[in-house]
Scaffold this motif. Structure first.
Motif, PDB file in Angstrom:
ATOM      1  N   PRO A 291       0.835  -1.201   0.000  1.00  0.00           N
ATOM      2  CA  PRO A 291       0.000   0.000   0.000  1.00  0.00           C
ATOM      3  C   PRO A 291       0.873   1.256   0.000  1.00  0.00           C
ATOM      4  N   THR A 292       0.396   2.304  -0.638  1.00  0.00           N
ATOM      5  CA  THR A 292       1.179   3.525  -0.818  1.00  0.00           C
ATOM      6  C   THR A 292       1.699   4.090   0.489  1.00  0.00           C
ATOM      7  N   ASP A 293       0.868   4.130   1.527  1.00  0.00           N
ATOM      8  CA  ASP A 293       1.327   4.715   2.792  1.00  0.00           C
ATOM      9  C   ASP A 293       2.470   3.904   3.401  1.00  0.00           C
ATOM     10  N   LEU A 294       2.395   2.590   3.307  1.00  0.00           N
ATOM     11  CA  LEU A 294       3.464   1.743   3.841  1.00  0.00           C
ATOM     12  C   LEU A 294       4.735   1.865   3.005  1.00  0.00           C
ATOM     13  N   SER A 295       4.607   1.840   1.679  1.00  0.00           N
ATOM     14  CA  SER A 295       5.804   1.941   0.833  1.00  0.00           C
ATOM     15  C   SER A 295       6.473   3.305   1.002  1.00  0.00           C
ATOM     16  N   THR A 296       5.692   4.356   1.183  1.00  0.00           N
ATOM     17  CA  THR A 296       6.251   5.691   1.406  1.00  0.00           C
ATOM     18  C   THR A 296       7.039   5.727   2.711  1.00  0.00           C
ATOM     19  N   THR A 297       6.485   5.132   3.750  1.00  0.00           N
ATOM     20  CA  THR A 297       7.158   5.092   5.047  1.00  0.00           C
ATOM     21  C   THR A 297       8.453   4.281   4.969  1.00  0.00           C
ATOM     22  N   LEU A 298       8.401   3.122   4.315  1.00  0.00           N
ATOM     23  CA  LEU A 298       9.599   2.287   4.190  1.00  0.00           C
ATOM     24  C   LEU A 298      10.687   2.978   3.378  1.00  0.00           C
ATOM     25  N   ARG A 299      10.304   3.649   2.293  1.00  0.00           N
ATOM     26  CA  ARG A 299      11.293   4.384   1.490  1.00  0.00           C
ATOM     27  C   ARG A 299      11.940   5.498   2.303  1.00  0.00           C
ATOM     28  N   ALA A 300      11.138   6.217   3.060  1.00  0.00           N
ATOM     29  CA  ALA A 300      11.674   7.303   3.885  1.00  0.00           C
ATOM     30  C   ALA A 300      12.655   6.746   4.916  1.00  0.00           C
ATOM     31  N   TYR A 301      12.271   5.664   5.594  1.00  0.00           N
ATOM     32  CA  TYR A 301      13.151   5.064   6.597  1.00  0.00           C
ATOM     33  C   TYR A 301      14.450   4.585   5.948  1.00  0.00           C
ATOM     34  N   ALA A 302      14.330   3.933   4.806  1.00  0.00           N
ATOM     35  CA  ALA A 302      15.530   3.431   4.129  1.00  0.00           C
ATOM     36  C   ALA A 302      16.451   4.575   3.737  1.00  0.00           C
ATOM     37  N   SER A 303      15.895   5.663   3.241  1.00  0.00           N
ATOM     38  CA  SER A 303      16.719   6.804   2.830  1.00  0.00           C
ATOM     39  C   SER A 303      17.365   7.497   4.015  1.00  0.00           C
ATOM     40  N   TRP A 304      16.601   7.718   5.047  1.00  0.00           N
ATOM     41  CA  TRP A 304      17.112   8.477   6.201  1.00  0.00           C
ATOM     42  C   TRP A 304      18.015   7.645   7.094  1.00  0.00           C
ATOM     43  N   SER A 305      17.752   6.360   7.194  1.00  0.00           N
ATOM     44  CA  SER A 305      18.494   5.552   8.157  1.00  0.00           C
ATOM     45  C   SER A 305      19.407   4.526   7.495  1.00  0.00           C
ATOM     46  N   VAL A 306      18.834   3.590   6.766  1.00  0.00           N
ATOM     47  CA  VAL A 306      19.621   2.474   6.231  1.00  0.00           C
ATOM     48  C   VAL A 306      20.678   2.953   5.240  1.00  0.00           C
ATOM     49  N   LEU A 307      20.270   3.736   4.227  1.00  0.00           N
ATOM     50  CA  LEU A 307      21.235   4.188   3.224  1.00  0.00           C
ATOM     51  C   LEU A 307      22.263   5.144   3.813  1.00  0.00           C
ATOM     52  N   ARG A 308      21.838   5.996   4.743  1.00  0.00           N
ATOM     53  CA  ARG A 308      22.784   6.919   5.391  1.00  0.00           C
ATOM     54  C   ARG A 308      23.845   6.141   6.162  1.00  0.00           C
ATOM     55  N   ARG A 309      23.415   5.130   6.925  1.00  0.00           N
ATOM     56  CA  ARG A 309      24.385   4.302   7.666  1.00  0.00           C
ATOM     57  C   ARG A 309      25.298   3.535   6.721  1.00  0.00           C
ATOM     58  N   ALA A 310      24.730   3.012   5.633  1.00  0.00           N
ATOM     59  CA  ALA A 310      25.538   2.259   4.669  1.00  0.00           C
ATOM     60  C   ALA A 310      26.601   3.146   4.036  1.00  0.00           C
ATOM     61  N   ARG A 311      26.228   4.378   3.691  1.00  0.00           N
ATOM     62  CA  ARG A 311      27.220   5.303   3.122  1.00  0.00           C
ATOM     63  C   ARG A 311      28.328   5.598   4.136  1.00  0.00           C
ATOM     64  N   GLY A 312      27.954   5.779   5.386  1.00  0.00           N
ATOM     65  CA  GLY A 312      28.954   6.019   6.430  1.00  0.00           C
ATOM     66  C   GLY A 312      29.895   4.847   6.588  1.00  0.00           C
ATOM     67  N   ARG A 313      29.341   3.647   6.573  1.00  0.00           N
ATOM     68  CA  ARG A 313      30.186   2.449   6.691  1.00  0.00           C
ATOM     69  C   ARG A 313      31.084   2.290   5.468  1.00  0.00           C
ATOM     70  N   ALA A 314      30.557   2.615   4.291  1.00  0.00           N
ATOM     71  CA  ALA A 314      31.366   2.527   3.071  1.00  0.00           C
ATOM     72  C   ALA A 314      32.527   3.504   3.147  1.00  0.00           C
ATOM     73  N   THR A 315      32.277   4.698   3.639  1.00  0.00           N
ATOM     74  CA  THR A 315      33.321   5.712   3.777  1.00  0.00           C
ATOM     75  C   THR A 315      34.428   5.228   4.709  1.00  0.00           C
ATOM     76  N   ARG A 316      34.029   4.517   5.770  1.00  0.00           N
ATOM     77  CA  ARG A 316      35.006   4.009   6.744  1.00  0.00           C
ATOM     78  C   ARG A 316      35.602   2.659   6.322  1.00  0.00           C
ATOM     79  N   GLY A 317      35.127   2.107   5.195  1.00  0.00           N
ATOM     80  CA  GLY A 317      35.657   0.825   4.723  1.00  0.00           C
ATOM     81  C   GLY A 317      35.084  -0.370   5.450  1.00  0.00           C
ATOM     82  N   HIS A 318      33.905  -0.227   6.054  1.00  0.00           N
ATOM     83  CA  HIS A 318      33.298  -1.314   6.820  1.00  0.00           C
ATOM     84  C   HIS A 318      32.096  -1.936   6.132  1.00  0.00           C
TER      85      HIS A 318
END
Length: 99
Positions: A60-87
């Motif tokens: 459903p649109t409301d759920l997919s919107t929430t999941l995309r927002a969480y992934a962008s703000w949290s998961v992808l941000r953390r992944a970029r930080g770990r990539a920068t540190r080589g982890h």
């Protein structure tokens, strides 16, 4: 799938492969193309976007919107930080070892 990509006449890129989904056959072809030098290696973070698209497809649109927002703000941000540190690890791109 390779014949289809070649017949299309467009360059074979990670984005073109992403259009075919995230299944094992797509990832196998991607790894063969990278291994042979026909395709440049992709950063592991780039593989998270197609995975996210597959994850939210059909929700459903409301759920997919929430999941995309969480992934962008949290998961992808953390992944970029770990990539920068080589982890960043291949199996767990957003949750590589040690912070």
């Amino acid at each position: 799938m390779l014949r289809e990509l070649i017949a299309a006449g467009d360059p074979i890129t990670h984005a073109a492969l992403d259009d075919h989904g995230t299944g094992a056959s797509v990832e196998h072809l991607r790894s063969l193309l990278v291994h042979t030098g026909a395709l440049t290696p992709r950063d592991d973070i780039g593989s998270l976007r197609p995975w996210l698209d597959t994850l939210v497809a059909g929700l459903p649109t409301d759920l997919s919107t929430t999941l995309r927002a969480y992934a962008s703000w949290s998961v992808l941000r953390r992944a970029r930080g770990r990539a920068t540190r080589g982890h960043l690890t291949v199996n767990r791109p957003g949750r590589g070892g040690g912070s």
